[in-house]
Design an enzyme around this catalytic site. Structure first.
Site, mmCIF file in Angstrom:
data_model
loop_
_atom_site.group_PDB
_atom_site.id
_atom_site.type_symbol
_atom_site.label_atom_id
_atom_site.label_comp_id
_atom_site.label_asym_id
_atom_site.label_seq_id
_atom_site.Cartn_x
_atom_site.Cartn_y
_atom_site.Cartn_z
ATOM 1 N N SER A 43 10.908 -45.045 -5.360
ATOM 2 C CA SER A 43 9.308 -45.756 -5.601
ATOM 3 C C SER A 43 9.225 -46.813 -4.537
ATOM 4 O O SER A 43 8.900 -46.590 -3.335
ATOM 5 C CB SER A 43 9.691 -46.726 -6.928
ATOM 6 O OG SER A 43 8.410 -47.366 -7.142
ATOM 7 N N HIS A 44 9.278 -48.240 -4.679
ATOM 8 C CA HIS A 44 8.937 -49.160 -3.717
ATOM 9 C C HIS A 44 10.258 -49.745 -2.970
ATOM 10 O O HIS A 44 9.883 -50.594 -2.222
ATOM 11 C CB HIS A 44 8.286 -50.312 -4.424
ATOM 12 C CG HIS A 44 9.320 -50.826 -5.686
ATOM 13 N ND1 HIS A 44 9.365 -50.190 -6.916
ATOM 14 C CD2 HIS A 44 10.322 -51.693 -5.773
ATOM 15 C CE1 HIS A 44 10.469 -50.681 -7.607
ATOM 16 N NE2 HIS A 44 10.990 -51.608 -7.100
ATOM 17 N N ASP A 81 2.489 -48.328 -3.766
ATOM 18 C CA ASP A 81 3.777 -48.373 -3.393
ATOM 19 C C ASP A 81 4.175 -46.989 -2.736
ATOM 20 O O ASP A 81 3.550 -46.083 -2.665
ATOM 21 C CB ASP A 81 4.796 -48.926 -4.505
ATOM 22 C CG ASP A 81 4.837 -47.899 -5.777
ATOM 23 O OD1 ASP A 81 4.054 -47.025 -5.883
ATOM 24 O OD2 ASP A 81 6.068 -47.682 -6.203
ATOM 25 N N ASP A 134 5.727 -44.283 -3.832
ATOM 26 C CA ASP A 134 5.419 -43.118 -4.650
ATOM 27 C C ASP A 134 4.011 -43.310 -5.361
ATOM 28 O O ASP A 134 3.795 -42.114 -6.273
ATOM 29 C CB ASP A 134 6.433 -42.628 -5.558
ATOM 30 C CG ASP A 134 6.690 -43.775 -6.676
ATOM 31 O OD1 ASP A 134 6.547 -45.090 -6.527
ATOM 32 O OD2 ASP A 134 7.100 -43.483 -7.887
ATOM 33 N N ASP A 150 2.771 -45.021 -7.733
ATOM 34 C CA ASP A 150 2.356 -45.383 -9.135
ATOM 35 C C ASP A 150 2.025 -46.512 -9.253
ATOM 36 O O ASP A 150 1.589 -47.166 -10.273
ATOM 37 C CB ASP A 150 3.424 -44.917 -10.241
ATOM 38 C CG ASP A 150 4.978 -45.416 -9.710
ATOM 39 O OD1 ASP A 150 5.015 -46.232 -8.780
ATOM 40 O OD2 ASP A 150 5.801 -45.006 -10.465
ATOM 41 N N ARG A 151 2.243 -47.792 -8.228
ATOM 42 C CA ARG A 151 1.868 -49.227 -8.514
ATOM 43 C C ARG A 151 0.683 -49.680 -7.878
ATOM 44 O O ARG A 151 0.259 -48.712 -6.910
ATOM 45 C CB ARG A 151 3.176 -49.926 -7.799
ATOM 46 C CG ARG A 151 4.401 -49.983 -8.303
ATOM 47 C CD ARG A 151 5.324 -50.832 -7.928
ATOM 48 N NE ARG A 151 6.491 -50.883 -8.587
ATOM 49 C CZ ARG A 151 7.118 -51.724 -8.656
ATOM 50 N NH1 ARG A 151 7.420 -53.067 -7.948
ATOM 51 N NH2 ARG A 151 8.261 -51.757 -9.493
ATOM 52 N N LYS A 160 2.410 -44.653 -14.483
ATOM 53 C CA LYS A 160 1.708 -45.607 -13.826
ATOM 54 C C LYS A 160 0.740 -44.733 -12.748
ATOM 55 O O LYS A 160 1.491 -43.825 -12.233
ATOM 56 C CB LYS A 160 2.204 -46.832 -13.727
ATOM 57 C CG LYS A 160 3.257 -46.944 -12.695
ATOM 58 C CD LYS A 160 3.826 -48.109 -12.773
ATOM 59 C CE LYS A 160 5.091 -48.172 -12.044
ATOM 60 N NZ LYS A 160 6.587 -48.522 -12.570
HETATM 61 C C1 G1P Z 1 11.179 -52.466 -11.737
HETATM 62 C C2 G1P Z 1 9.869 -53.363 -12.540
HETATM 63 C C3 G1P Z 1 9.743 -52.312 -13.826
HETATM 64 C C4 G1P Z 1 9.267 -50.920 -13.465
HETATM 65 C C5 G1P Z 1 10.293 -50.613 -12.555
HETATM 66 C C6 G1P Z 1 10.109 -49.036 -12.053
HETATM 67 O O1 G1P Z 1 12.293 -52.383 -12.830
HETATM 68 O O2 G1P Z 1 10.575 -54.487 -13.125
HETATM 69 O O3 G1P Z 1 8.781 -52.909 -14.581
HETATM 70 O O4 G1P Z 1 9.057 -50.019 -14.557
HETATM 71 O O5 G1P Z 1 10.792 -51.218 -11.573
HETATM 72 O O6 G1P Z 1 9.019 -48.999 -11.122
HETATM 73 P P1 G1P Z 1 13.647 -53.544 -12.836
HETATM 74 O O7 G1P Z 1 14.235 -53.424 -11.289
HETATM 75 O O8 G1P Z 1 13.075 -54.844 -13.009
HETATM 76 O O9 G1P Z 1 14.530 -52.580 -13.858
HETATM 77 ZN ZN ZN Z 2 6.810 -46.519 -7.627
#
Ligand code: G1P
Ligand code: ZN
Length: 545
Positions: free
Chosen positions: A114-115, A279, A281, A283-284, A378
């Site tokens: 992801s990010h 981000d 991938d 989804d954000r 998302k």
């Molecule tokens: C974080 C975000 C959560 C999101 C997840 C994946 O998870 O807080 O809302 O769904 O990334 O993108 P966390 O690191 O808080 O467990």
């Molecule tokens: Zn992501």
């Protein structure tokens, strides 16, 4: 025919998927048999997968290509019927969700952290999504984890790599591997939800401009296709539009800290009307107006309030769902619309049942995530298109739309303070100490704040009746304010403590206050109750959003 090899292996004991799949450092994934063990554990748990269709692709981060070739060969050895792989091995998370649903696939594997940063010293990850298109529920991820602790062999085909750079069909024994355009299905879905001709007319006025920062991650090609080619947004709309294995050395997380270069552009005198980013991938999303930031919690509320003006949601919303730490701004819209607002644990997987059961139409998280029943993830660019559709209809600035919303519903001041890379044991102890205090906190008064509820959040899924506990320490106050503490489930180094702060302000004369100032007494109280400074030896958070 290529031969199938059975390779002996020994288990790794750390393959438990977190909030969003299995995430580790690239080098951790590159250990002998590490990826292979996890993928075979997954296939061992997917009853009836032989002969079925899987979708496969990733956000293009370092190790994406190698991992895809390994997974294809394990898939063929496990007699998967057909694998649809994204061109160049690329696929955004929402597009995988879309294609799983559209092609009625058994499931999909998304390679992404992801990010989190990429590159050889960055992170890598594997997520599995089921046939409804969403992240596998905990029953599945726990089964994979249990299997991974016992695994002693995996199957792999000895074969040449599949060329991923040309579209077309290949064979790995009986398994068909199809390299497909990863944008087509998702783009068609967007055209069915939003009024493209109205948005195009907005761009055609010549007075409306936008930036979309793809952060050198997956959304560049998607944004160019939709914004620049189909909507006529102009050739320099998409910034950092080429997906790079290390995201250009950046941290592909669209927030005020890591999305700074876009934020700076949006605060200049000649800033365009809309700024957005996504981000790693895809989804954000982050939404900015000219010199104005829309918090993700407000974003969800505003999308919900305008949904009836968007073609795909014209018939109304069945309900709204938000993760527990997300602000209660959406609850106020749900109340006005006389629909239900569900509060779920953090992580998109908890929305799946509500969407499938038709109980919720829109979902969102404070962590820059928003989406709807159009798929089961998302979707960053979806949120941007939603805003474009609102702006094309309202013909007002982003700031004016948000201020109008606050004037009608009140403003939920909201901020998240993250303390990253803390020692795990000490941080867990901090949470444990808070947990111990909970029974004594109810009814306590701190300045004007009285605590009416103090608990460790537990979720009862209204669809499958499952219970998920230990989801975050929640302190709720008489005036609707909240302080929430939880530990991140996605980090790969040490522990991350997240502190979420929220205060409701009905008075429009107070809506112009700076967020950290509006929340200052709650911030102090949050520090005091958890003794953050003393226990973490940090004087301030690493990231404030
Ligand atoms: C974080 C975000 C959560 C999101 C997840 C994946 O998870 O807080 O809302 O769904 O990334 O993108 P966390 O690191 O808080 O467990
Ligand atoms: Zn992501």
């Amino acid at each position: 025919m290529n031969s199938i090899h059975t390779i002996s292996t020994t288990p790794y004991l750390d393959q438990r998927p977190g909030t969003s799949g299995l995430r580790k450092k690239v080098k951790h994934f590159q250990q002998l048999h590490y990826l292979e063990n996890f993928i075979q554990s997954l296939f061992d748990c997917l009853e009836g997968i032989a002969g079925k269709t899987l979708i496969l692709g990733g956000d293009g981060r370092y190790y994406n290509q190698e991992a895809i070739q390994i997974i294809l060969k394990i898939a063929a050895a496990n007699k998967i019927g057909r694998v649809l792989v994204g061109h160049h091995g690329l696929f955004s998370t929402p597009a995988v969700s879309c294609v799983i649903r559209h092609r009625k696939a058994f499931g999909g594997i998304i390679l992404s952290a992801s990010h989190n940063p990429g590159g050889i010293n960055g992170d890598f990850g594997v997520k599995y999504n089921t046939s409804h298109g969403g992240p596998a529920p905990e029953s599945v991820t726990e089964a994979i984890y249990a299997r991974s602790k016992k695994i002693d062999r995996y199957f792999i085909l000895k074969a040449d790599d599949i060329p991923l750079d040309t579209l077309g069909t290949h064979h790995l024994n009986e398994t068909v591997v199809e390299v497909i355009n990863p944008i087509t299905d998702w783009a068609a879905l967007m055209e069915s939800l939003f009024d493209f001709s109205k948005i195009k007319a907005l761009f055609d006025t010549g007075a409306f401009h936008m930036y979309f920062d793809a952060m050198n991650a997956i959304t560049g090609p998607y944004a160019k296709e939709i914004l620049e080619h189909r909507l006529g947004a102009g050739p320099n709309t998409v910034l950092n539009g080429d997906p790079l294995p290390d995201f250009g050395g950046g941290h592909p997380d669209p927030n005020l800290v890591y999305g700074k270069s876009l934020v700076t552009k949006m605060y200049r005198a000649n800033a365009p009307s809309l700024g957005a980013a996504s981000d790693g991938d895809g989804d954000r999303n982050m939404i900015l107006g000219k010199r104005f930031f829309v918090t993700p919690s407000d974003n969800l509320a505003i999308l919900a309030a305008h949904a009836h003006t968007i073609p795909g949601y014209r018939s109304g919303l069945a309900g709204i769902a938000r993760s527990m730490p997300t602000s209660q701004a959406a609850d106020r819209v749900a109340k006005a619309l006389e629909i239900e607002c569900f509060e779920t644990p953090t992580g998109w997987k908890f929305f799946g049942n509500l969407l499938d059961a038709g109980k919720a139409t829109l979902c969102g998280e404070e962590s820059f995530g928003a989406g709807s029943n159009h798929l089961r993830e998302k979707d960053g660019l979806w949120s941007v298109l939603f805003w474009l559709n609102i702006l094309a209809t309202q013909r007002q600035s982003v700031e004016a739309i948000v201020r109008k919303h606050w004037a009608k519903y009140g403003r939920n001041f909201y901020s998240r303070h993250d303390y990253e890379n803390l020692p795990s044991d000490q941080t867990q102890q901090l949470i444990e100490d808070l947990r111990q205090q909970l029974p004594n906190l109810i009814g306590k008064q701190f300045n004007q704040h009285q605590i009416t509820l103090a608990d460790d959040f537990s979720y009862h899924d209204p669809v499958d009746q499952s219970i998920t506990s230990g989801q975050g320490i929640r302190l709720c106050f008489e005036d609707g304010s909240r302080i929430i503490y939880r530990l991140s489930g996605t980090g790969t180094e040490g522990a991350t403590l997240r502190v979420y702060l929220e205060r409701f302000e009905p008075d429009p004369n107070q809506h112009g206050l700076e967020t950290q100032i509006a929340l200052s007494d709650l911030i102090q109280l949050a520090n005091h109750l958890a003794q953050i400074k003393q226990k973490t030896h940090r004087i301030e958070p690493t990231v404030i959003t």
